[in-house]
Design an enzyme around this catalytic site. Structure first.
Site, short mmCIF file in Angstrom:
data_model
loop_
_atom_site.label_atom_id
_atom_site.label_comp_id
_atom_site.label_asym_id
_atom_site.label_seq_id
_atom_site.Cartn_x
_atom_site.Cartn_y
_atom_site.Cartn_z
CG ASN A 20 2.26 -3.26 2.31
OD1 ASN A 20 3.06 -3.51 1.40
ND2 ASN A 20 1.57 -4.20 2.92
CD GLU A 68 1.89 -8.14 2.85
OE1 GLU A 68 2.41 -7.02 2.64
OE2 GLU A 68 0.90 -8.55 2.23
#
Ligand code: GLP
Length: 263
Positions: free
Chosen positions: A136, A143
């Site tokens: 990702n 993140e």
């Protein structure tokens, strides 16, 4: 960013390791930012060979891991403390007292994060930071939507990351939900950053990080703003890049390469 497209994982390991070998020979007390995951294993294998052959001494170098799970026992084989000690400290004969991993077992996690930033500062900052990339686009455990200015802190792992890392645990339930990670700002303070990636499953993230816009939803794109970042990848991870012909040309005609080849 400099983009280096390699034939295989072994070549990625050789090129990335040669940067570290040059650095540690110049500066034996260099601070190396250490990444976990499968991507940097080729680098550690190359460094281990150099140490075994007596060509490299890592005993005075410092090491700073990027991240750690929260709540996992230190002795758990998948704690990043265990991984870093097993894959790096032991194989490279580093001094365990000079190798640091964020303390995911601390009663006060916020103080542990502050202490980690201070330890990096006391070592004079990170000279070369190795990073992998999550599918990702995360680096460390930053993140998507992580602030480009972030420092070492507690983060919640994305569902995608927990699913990706479930292969290291008996089941998805056992993958921790929280982590401590160096921030993107911390990583950007390193004097040099080397990102390594292999495989088709990294191709979308690599294309977005290298050729997409700099955006918090693609954390690795922050490296576009680093003055000395190198992306070393295999053909599969490079397969969705647009400008591969230029990257190969730039690498093949790089003046420093011509010089070292001539020596
Ligand atoms: C984990 C780590 C990252 C690493 C990523 C990719 O999530 N926190 O630092 O880059 O995995 O791992 P791999 O190299 O095994 O694909």
């Amino acid at each position: 960013m400099e983009i280096v497209i390699c034939e295989d994982a072994a070549e990625i390991g050789r090129i990335a390791a040669s940067k570290i070998i040059d650095l540690v020979r110049r500066k034996p007390t260099a601070a190396i930012g250490l990444a976990t995951g499968s991507s940097p294993l080729g680098i550690y294998a190359e460094l281990a060979h150099a140490v075994a052959r007596g060509e490299l001494d890592m005993s005075r170098a410092h090491g700073f891991a990027l991240d750690e799970y929260v709540g996992i026992e230190l002795e758990h084989p998948q704690s990043y403390y265990s991984v870093i000690h097993r894959e790096v400290v032991e194989r490279l004969s580093m001094d365990p007292a000079r190798v640091h991993v964020p303390d995911g077992r601390a009663a006060d996690l916020h103080s542990a994060c502050e202490a980690y930033e201070e330890a990096i500062e006391q070592a004079g900052g990170v000279d070369l930071q190795i990073v992998g990339i999550g599918s990702n686009g995360h680096i460390g455990f930053n993140e998507p939507t992580s602030s480009f200015g972030s420092r070492t802190r507690v983060k919640a792992l994305a569902p995608q990351t927990r699913a990706d890392n479930a292969r290291f645990f008996d089941s998805l339930d056992q993958v921790p939900t929280l982590c401590l990670t160096q921030g993107l700002g911390t990583i950007m303070d390193a004097r040099e950053v080397v990102l390594v990636a292999q495989g088709e499953h990294k191709a979308d993230a690599i294309a977005a990080a290298v050729e997409g816009p700099m955006a918090a939803v693609m954390p690795a794109s922050v490296l576009q703003g680093h003055r000395y970042a190198t992306v070393i990848i295999d053909e599969a991870a490079a397969s969705k890049l647009q400008y591969t012909e230029y990257y190969r040309h730039a690498w093949n005609t790089k003046p420093e390469r011509a010089v070292s080849a001539a020596v």
